[in-house]
Design an enzyme around this catalytic site. Structure first.
Site, PDB file in Angstrom:
ATOM      1  CG  HIS A   1      -1.672   1.203   1.282  1.00  0.00           C
ATOM      2  ND1 HIS A   1      -1.436   2.271   2.306  1.00  0.00           N
ATOM      3  CD2 HIS A   1      -2.950   1.727   0.615  1.00  0.00           C
ATOM      4  CE1 HIS A   1      -2.265   3.417   2.074  1.00  0.00           C
ATOM      5  NE2 HIS A   1      -3.123   2.932   1.046  1.00  0.00           N
ATOM      6  CB  SER A   2       0.903   4.333   0.147  1.00  0.00           C
ATOM      7  OG  SER A   2       1.485   5.560   0.117  1.00  0.00           O
TER       8      SER A   2
END
Length: 245
Positions: A85-86
């Site tokens: 994520h990210s």
């Protein structure tokens, strides 16, 4: 690496999870509740936080990805998949690239959330030497960890990891598309996330040879928290399809 559930004897595959900037392996503490026991869920613990608090944070994406890839090689005794994520999506891609180029292990499916491709990622606009700016940025992104930074004592302990990760996010970007990976990917984005848009799937398609499927969920940058169960179920379903194929 951390497991929030002991690995079962009959493990068929491993899902390695990479947390976002400033976060830790505990970001994925509830994921095993939604995953069958035959899939081993392993969360990466970056240096400088929790049980690795006494270690220096990585100084660059290359340093971080090199170390993580080397640590993960022993887990390749089962089919691997990676979710990030990210910033974690960038780390996952770089680790998978090292598996393919350095260790000769290709075909690792990627699940990438809330992040543009390596050659299209936008450097994080924040002054990493300004503590208040770091805290404001996490609030702006909707991080679920902001309550920790609101406590002065906890902030002193956790802010160095945030600063280290944000510095990586300020400097990481491939000027040209890197060599494409021989695998497939799913790109997840939040419908209201200002950091990603509908064109980002095309950027990931430049570096994933086997094709990229896009999935849009309601929410902002941290839609993965708001829709955790739905996201994990989709990853699990996709992973079983790959195992069956």
């Amino acid at each position: 690496m951390r497991r929030h559930r002991p690995a079962a004897v009959d493990v068929k595959a491993r899902l390695v999870c990479f947390p976002p900037a400033g976060s830790a392996a505990s970001f994925f503490r509830s994921w095993p509740e939604s995953v069958p026991t035959e899939i081993d869920v392993v969360a990466v613990q970056y240096p400088g936080r929790q049980e690795r608090l006494g270690e220096e944070c990585a100084g660059s994406m290359d340093e971080l990805a090199d170390a993580v890839a080397a640590a993960l090689v022993p887990l390749a005794d089962r089919p691997l998949a990676m979710f990030g994520h990210s910033m974690g999506a960038s780390v996952a891609f770089e680790v998978a690239a090292r598996f393919q180029s350095t260790y000769g292990i290709g075909g690792i499916p990627l699940f990438l959330a809330a992040r543009a491709a390596p050659h299209r990622v936008r450097p994080l606009d924040v002054d990493c030497d300004d503590d208040q700016a770091l805290v404001r940025k996490l609030h702006e992104l909707g991080s679920p960890d902001t309550h920790v930074l609101d406590d002065p004592e906890l902030r002193e302990v956790t802010l160095p990891a945030v600063r280290g990760d944000f510095r990586i996010c300020r400097t990481y970007r491939r000027p040209e598309p890197p060599a494409a990976l021989d695998t497939t990917a799913v790109f997840y984005r939040g419908s209201a996330d200002p950091g990603t848009d509908a064109d980002d799937v095309n950027g990931w398609s430049d570096v994933i040879r086997g094709g990229v499927r896009e999935a849009v969920l309601p929410g902002g940058h941290f839609f993965v928290v708001q829709h955790e169960r739905l996201l994990v179920q989709d990853i699990t379903r996709h992973l079983y399809g790959l195992l069956a194929g």
